[in-house]
Design an enzyme around this catalytic site. Structure first.
Site, PDB file in Angstrom:
ATOM      1  NE  ARG A 273       9.208  45.373  -5.399  1.00 42.31           N
ATOM      2  CZ  ARG A 273       8.026  44.888  -5.214  1.00 42.31           C
ATOM      3  NH1 ARG A 273       7.885  43.643  -4.892  1.00 42.31           N
ATOM      4  NH2 ARG A 273       6.986  45.669  -5.342  1.00 42.31           N
TER       5      ARG A 273
ATOM      6  NE  ARG B 164       6.619  39.763  -6.831  1.00 41.56           N
ATOM      7  CZ  ARG B 164       5.921  40.673  -6.173  1.00 41.56           C
ATOM      8  NH1 ARG B 164       4.712  40.979  -6.563  1.00 41.56           N
ATOM      9  NH2 ARG B 164       6.420  41.272  -5.116  1.00 41.56           N
TER      10      ARG B 164
ATOM     11  CD  GLU C 164       3.507  48.847  -7.273  1.00 41.28           C
ATOM     12  OE1 GLU C 164       3.824  47.731  -7.726  1.00 41.28           O
ATOM     13  OE2 GLU C 164       2.680  48.997  -6.374  1.00 41.28           O
TER      14      GLU C 164
ATOM     15  CG  HIS D 260       7.962  41.595  -0.635  1.00 38.47           C
ATOM     16  ND1 HIS D 260       7.003  42.052   0.248  1.00 38.47           N
ATOM     17  CD2 HIS D 260       7.498  41.894  -1.872  1.00 38.47           C
ATOM     18  CE1 HIS D 260       6.008  42.601  -0.435  1.00 38.47           C
ATOM     19  NE2 HIS D 260       6.274  42.498  -1.727  1.00 38.47           N
TER      20      HIS D 260
ATOM     21  CG  HIS E 231       9.230  45.575  -0.806  1.00 44.41           C
ATOM     22  ND1 HIS E 231       9.522  46.901  -0.571  1.00 44.41           N
ATOM     23  CD2 HIS E 231       8.154  45.574  -1.628  1.00 44.41           C
ATOM     24  CE1 HIS E 231       8.649  47.657  -1.220  1.00 44.41           C
ATOM     25  NE2 HIS E 231       7.806  46.881  -1.867  1.00 44.41           N
TER      26      HIS E 231
HETATM   27  P1  FAD Z   1      -1.593  33.853   0.319  1.00 45.00           P
HETATM   28  O1  FAD Z   1      -2.452  35.025   0.135  1.00 45.00           O
HETATM   29  O2  FAD Z   1      -0.360  34.026   1.129  1.00 45.00           O
HETATM   30  O3  FAD Z   1      -2.492  32.731   0.986  1.00 45.00           O
HETATM   31  C1  FAD Z   1      -1.931  31.516   1.388  1.00 45.00           C
HETATM   32  C2  FAD Z   1      -3.024  30.710   2.061  1.00 45.00           C
HETATM   33  O4  FAD Z   1      -2.584  29.383   2.278  1.00 45.00           O
HETATM   34  C3  FAD Z   1      -3.441  31.242   3.417  1.00 45.00           C
HETATM   35  O5  FAD Z   1      -4.843  31.176   3.488  1.00 45.00           O
HETATM   36  C4  FAD Z   1      -2.818  30.242   4.399  1.00 45.00           C
HETATM   37  O6  FAD Z   1      -3.511  30.123   5.610  1.00 45.00           O
HETATM   38  C5  FAD Z   1      -2.914  28.978   3.585  1.00 45.00           C
HETATM   39  N1  FAD Z   1      -1.979  27.920   3.968  1.00 45.00           N
HETATM   40  C6  FAD Z   1      -0.618  27.956   3.914  1.00 45.00           C
HETATM   41  N2  FAD Z   1      -0.113  26.780   4.337  1.00 45.00           N
HETATM   42  C7  FAD Z   1      -1.165  25.999   4.665  1.00 45.00           C
HETATM   43  C8  FAD Z   1      -1.304  24.689   5.181  1.00 45.00           C
HETATM   44  N3  FAD Z   1      -0.244  23.934   5.482  1.00 45.00           N
HETATM   45  N4  FAD Z   1      -2.551  24.206   5.410  1.00 45.00           N
HETATM   46  C9  FAD Z   1      -3.641  24.957   5.151  1.00 45.00           C
HETATM   47  N5  FAD Z   1      -3.571  26.221   4.681  1.00 45.00           N
HETATM   48  C10 FAD Z   1      -2.354  26.717   4.437  1.00 45.00           C
HETATM   49  N6  FAD Z   1       1.746  41.355  -4.904  1.00 45.00           N
HETATM   50  C11 FAD Z   1       1.209  42.151  -5.855  1.00 45.00           C
HETATM   51  O7  FAD Z   1       0.984  41.706  -6.985  1.00 45.00           O
HETATM   52  N7  FAD Z   1       0.893  43.439  -5.553  1.00 45.00           N
HETATM   53  C12 FAD Z   1       1.103  43.993  -4.337  1.00 45.00           C
HETATM   54  O8  FAD Z   1       0.792  45.144  -4.102  1.00 45.00           O
HETATM   55  C13 FAD Z   1       1.693  43.175  -3.336  1.00 45.00           C
HETATM   56  N8  FAD Z   1       1.956  43.694  -2.105  1.00 45.00           N
HETATM   57  C14 FAD Z   1       2.419  42.856  -1.136  1.00 45.00           C
HETATM   58  C15 FAD Z   1       2.606  43.349   0.160  1.00 45.00           C
HETATM   59  C16 FAD Z   1       3.014  42.515   1.174  1.00 45.00           C
HETATM   60  C17 FAD Z   1       3.205  43.055   2.565  1.00 45.00           C
HETATM   61  C18 FAD Z   1       3.279  41.150   0.896  1.00 45.00           C
HETATM   62  C19 FAD Z   1       3.729  40.237   1.975  1.00 45.00           C
HETATM   63  C20 FAD Z   1       3.119  40.651  -0.387  1.00 45.00           C
HETATM   64  C21 FAD Z   1       2.694  41.493  -1.413  1.00 45.00           C
HETATM   65  N9  FAD Z   1       2.505  41.026  -2.704  1.00 45.00           N
HETATM   66  C22 FAD Z   1       1.977  41.835  -3.664  1.00 45.00           C
HETATM   67  C23 FAD Z   1       2.625  39.597  -2.994  1.00 45.00           C
HETATM   68  C24 FAD Z   1       1.226  38.985  -3.004  1.00 45.00           C
HETATM   69  O9  FAD Z   1       0.470  39.557  -1.969  1.00 45.00           O
HETATM   70  C25 FAD Z   1       1.265  37.494  -2.804  1.00 45.00           C
HETATM   71  O10 FAD Z   1       2.187  36.910  -3.675  1.00 45.00           O
HETATM   72  C26 FAD Z   1      -0.115  36.886  -3.064  1.00 45.00           C
HETATM   73  O11 FAD Z   1      -1.080  37.526  -2.290  1.00 45.00           O
HETATM   74  C27 FAD Z   1      -0.086  35.415  -2.749  1.00 45.00           C
HETATM   75  O12 FAD Z   1      -1.388  34.926  -2.826  1.00 45.00           O
HETATM   76  P2  FAD Z   1      -1.614  33.397  -2.568  1.00 45.00           P
HETATM   77  O13 FAD Z   1      -3.073  33.149  -2.726  1.00 45.00           O
HETATM   78  O14 FAD Z   1      -0.682  32.603  -3.385  1.00 45.00           O
HETATM   79  O15 FAD Z   1      -1.161  33.161  -1.047  1.00 45.00           O
HETATM   80  C1  SIN Z   2       4.388  47.174  -2.945  1.00 42.36           C
HETATM   81  O1  SIN Z   2       3.303  47.703  -2.764  1.00 42.36           O
HETATM   82  O2  SIN Z   2       5.461  47.779  -2.987  1.00 42.36           O
HETATM   83  C2  SIN Z   2       4.421  45.713  -3.123  1.00 42.36           C
HETATM   84  C3  SIN Z   2       4.072  45.398  -4.499  1.00 42.36           C
HETATM   85  C4  SIN Z   2       4.454  43.989  -4.792  1.00 42.36           C
HETATM   86  O3  SIN Z   2       5.043  43.304  -3.970  1.00 42.36           O
HETATM   87  O4  SIN Z   2       4.170  43.582  -5.923  1.00 42.36           O
END
Ligand code: FAD
Ligand code: SIN
Length: 519
Positions: free
Chosen positions: A288, A384, A113, A349, A241
Site C-alpha cells: 500500500r 501493515r 490483496e 486508513h 489506503h
Molecule cells: P474499532 O472497530 O474501530 O472499534 C473501536 C471502538 O472503540 C468503537 O466501539 C468506539 O466507539 C470505541 N471508542 C473509541 N473511543 C472511545 C472512547 N473514548 N470511549 C468509549 N468508546 C470509545 N482490516 C483488516 O484486517 N481487513 C480489512 O478488510 C479491513 N478493511 C478496512 C476497511 C475500512 C473502511 C477501514 C476504516 C478499516 C479497515 N481495516 C481492515 C482495519 C480494521 O477494520 C481495523 O483496524 C479494526 O477493525 C479495528 O478494530 P478495533 O476493535 O481495534 O477498533
Molecule cells: C481493503 O479491503 O482494501 C482493506 C483491507 C485492509 O485495510 O486490511
C-alpha cells in the site's frame, strides 16, 4: 455514579468484543462504547481477515509477506506468533457465529490483496467487518456476565495522578484503576473502577481531512495513555489506503477494497493509461505505501484530485456477486463499475502505531491492556500488510484475555479514587471554536504530514499545532466537558505524537517518506 467491575473494556469493535467474550466466564465485564455498539472501523472492513488455512499456502509465506510489507522493522517473534495463532482465532470467530464465504468444495473462499503472495483472505462478500461485528455483538448480547453500555465516552484513565501523586513518564509503577467516562445521555461524568482495563478504542484516521475511518476514530485511547504518561510507539506510520472513492462531500470516504485489485482491477491515469509499471514490478498489487505514493505522485504531476481504478476486466457477474456493496454504492453515484472506471484517491486508513504492548497485550501501565488498532504490537513494523489488522486484534484480544484472567485473581478495586471534579466549569456555547479548529488541524496534517513529508512541512505543522494546542487547552480548562471538545483534544494529542515521531525518524522506512531523506 460509581461503578465497580472486574474487567472494564473500552470499545466495542473486534478487539473489545472478542476479549470480553473470553474473560466473561471469570468475572463481571462492562463494555463502554462512545456511540452505537456497532460503530467502529470493524463494521466497515471490506476485504477480510488474513490466515493460512490450507496446505496450498504456508505460515512461512505469510510471515515473509508480513515482514516485507513491514519494511524490515517488524518484531519477528510477534509476526511468527500472530500468524501461527491465526487459524485457531478464525475457528473461534466461526464458533461465535461469524460467517465467511465458502467455495463450492466446502472450503473457505480466499481472496488475495496487495503484498500477499497467496490467496489467503477469508471474507464475507465485500462486507466482512459488518459480518464479524454482527456475529460478535450477537454473542455478547447472549452472555449474562457482560454489560454493554452505549453512548459512554471514556475521558481519562485513572492513575495515581488522580490520587494527588505526581506521575511522570519516568514514574516506574504507574497503575490503572479504571476510567472516568462521560455519559452522553445525562452529561454526568461517571467513575468506573476496575481490576483490569482493556483499551480497544480503534484508530485515529480523523486526524486527517480525508479518511476511510468512521467518525469515532479520534485516537482517544492513544491520547489517554499519552496523558497518563504511558509508552506509545510508531505513530509516524499512518497508512493511507490507495483507493477510496473520490466523492469529496462524503465523510468517511468510501473504501474500494484492495481485493478488487486482487481480482484484476487496474489503476489508470486520467487518460486511461496504466502507470504502476513506473513504480513497482508488482504493479497495482504492490504494498500500500508504494501504491499510495505512486497515486499521490500521479495526481500531483497532473494537477488532478483522483486517478481511476478500472474493474471492467473482472467480468460483470463476478463484479456484481463478489463486490455487491461497492457495485450498489457506485451505482447510487451514477458509476456503473461494469462499464465505467471508478475515480479513486488515497485516504488515511490505518494507524500502525499506538499504545506499546507486550505479547500479552500489557501496556507500560499496570492493569492496563490494549488490543486492536489503538495498540502497537510490533506486527506491522513500518507498514501493515492488508487484512492483518483484524487478525492482530483477534490474536491480541485472546492473549490479553488469558493474561487478565490470571491477574484479576490477585487484584483489588482501588476505592480511594475520587469522583471527577467539574466545579467552576462553564458551558462552551461556541461550537465553532471546536469545529473550525478540528478542520484546521485536519488540513495541517493532510497537507504537511501526509503521504509525502519533508523537514520543512513537519516543522510548519508542529508550529501551527502548537497554537491550536494552547487555544484548545485554555478552552478545556474553563469549559464543561463535552464529547466534541474531548475528541478535539485527543486529535491534537495524536497529531502532536505523529509529528514528533516523524521528526525523530531520520530514514525513510515503510509509511514514513520524507523528500529530505531520499538517498
Ligand atoms: P474499532 O472497530 O474501530 O472499534 C473501536 C471502538 O472503540 C468503537 O466501539 C468506539 O466507539 C470505541 N471508542 C473509541 N473511543 C472511545 C472512547 N473514548 N470511549 C468509549 N468508546 C470509545 N482490516 C483488516 O484486517 N481487513 C480489512 O478488510 C479491513 N478493511 C478496512 C476497511 C475500512 C473502511 C477501514 C476504516 C478499516 C479497515 N481495516 C481492515 C482495519 C480494521 O477494520 C481495523 O483496524 C479494526 O477493525 C479495528 O478494530 P478495533 O476493535 O481495534 O477498533
Ligand atoms: C481493503 O479491503 O482494501 C482493506 C483491507 C485492509 O485495510 O486490511
Amino acid at each position: 455514579m460509581r461503578y465497580e467491575v472486574d474487567f472494564l473494556v473500552i470499545g466495542s469493535g473486534i478487539a473489545g468484543l472478542s476479549y470480553a467474550l473470553k474473560v466473561a466466564p471469570y468475572g463481571k465485564v462492562c463494555i463502554l462504547t462512545k456511540g452505537d455498539a456497532s460503530e467502529g472501523s470493524t463494521k466497515y472492513a471490506q476485504g477480510g481477515i488474513a490466515a493460512v488455512m490450507y496446505d496450498t499456502d504456508s505460515f512461512d509465506k505469510h510471515i515473509a509477506d508480513t515482514l516485507v510489507a513491514g519494511d524490515g522493522i517488524c518484531d519477528r517473534d510477534v509476526v511468527e506468533m500472530t500468524i501461527r495463532e491465526a487459524p485457531e482465532r478464525i475457528r473461534e470467530l466461526v464458533q461465535y457465529g461469524v460467517n465467511f464465504d465458502m467455495s463450492t468444495g466446502g472450503r473457505f473462499d480466499l481472496h488475495r490483496e496487495g503484498g500477499h503472495s497467496e490467496f489467503r483472505i477469508l471474507h464475507h462478500k465485500d462486507n466482512t467487518g459488518a459480518e464479524i461485528e454482527r456475529g460478535l455483538l450477537q454473542a455478547i448480547h447472549d452472555h449474562p456476565n457482560i454489560e454493554l453500555k452505549e453512548n459512554q465516552f471514556a475521558i481519562d484513565i485513572i492513575t495515581q495522578h488522580h490520587l494527588g501523586q505526581r506521575v511522570t513518564k519516568h514514574t516506574p509503577d504507574i497503575d490503572c484503576y479504571g476510567v472516568y467516562a462521560l455519559n452522553c445521555k445525562t452529561n454526568e461524568i461517571d467513575t468506573y473502577l476496575a481490576k483490569v482495563t482493556l483499551l480497544a478504542t480503534g484508530g485515529m484516521g480523523n486526524v486527517y481531512t480525508t479518511t476511510t475511518t468512521p467518525i469515532i476514530s479520534t485516537g482517544d485511547g492513544v491520547a489517554m495513555v499519552h496523558r497518563a504518561r504511558g509508552v506509545l510507539k510508531d505513530l509516524e506510520f499512518m497508512q493511507f489506503h490507495p483507493t477510496s472513492l473520490y466523492n469529496p462531500a462524503e465523510k468517511p470516504a468510501f473504501l474500494i477494497t484492495e481485493a478488487m485489485r486482487g481480482a484484476g482491477a487496474i489503476l489508470k491515469d486520467r487518460n486511461g493509461k496504466e502507470f504502476m509499471q513506473k513504480y513497482d514490478k508488482r504493479l497495482s498489487l504492490a504494498p500500500r505505501d508504494i501504491v499510495a505514493r505512486a497515486i499521490d505522485n500521479e495526481m500531483k504531476q497532473a494537477g488532478v484530485e483522483y486517478v481511476f481504478l478500472d474493474a471492467r476486466g473482472i467480468g460483470k457477474n463476478e463484479l456484481i456477486s463478489g463486490f455487491p456493496t461497492i457495485y450498489a454504492k457506485c451505482l447510487e453515484l451514477g458509476i456503473n463499475i461494469t462499464k465505467d472506471m471508478i475515480p479513486v484517491r488515497p485516504a488515511a486508513h490505518y494507524q500502525c502505531g499506538g499504545v506499546k504492548v507486550d505479547r500479552n497485550g500489557r501496556s507500560s501501565i499496570h492493569h492496563l491492556y490494549a488490543a486492536g488498532e489503538c495498540s502497537c504490537t510490533g506486527l506491522h513494523g513500518g507498514n501493515r500488510l492488508a487484512s492483518n489488522s483484524l487478525l492482530e486484534a483477534a490474536v491480541y484480544a485472546h492473549n490479553a484475555a488469558m493474561d487478565a484472567i490470571d491477574i484479576v485473581k490477585t487484584t483489588a478495586i482501588n476505592n480511594a479514587v475520587p469522583d471527577w471534579n467539574a466545579e467552576g466549569m462553564v458551558l462552551n456555547e461556541e461550537m465553532v471554536l471546536i469545529t473550525q479548529t478540528k478542520k484546521e488541524l485536519q488540513e495541517i496534517m493532510w497537507n504537511y504530514v501526509g503521504i509525502v513529508r519533508s523537514d520543512l512541512r513537519l516543522q510548519r505543522a508542529f508550529d501551527r499545532l502548537n497554537l491550536i494546542f494552547r487555544e484548545t487547552e485554555e478552552l478545556y480548562n474553563r469549559s464543561v466537558l463535552t464529547e466534541e471538545l474531548s475528541e478535539l483534544r485527543n486529535l491534537i494529542a495524536c497529531a502532536y505524537l505523529i509529528i514528533k515521531q516523524a521528526k525523530a525518524r531520520r530514514e525513510n522506512v515503510g509509511l514514513h517518506y520524507s523528500i529530505d531523506l531520499v538517498k
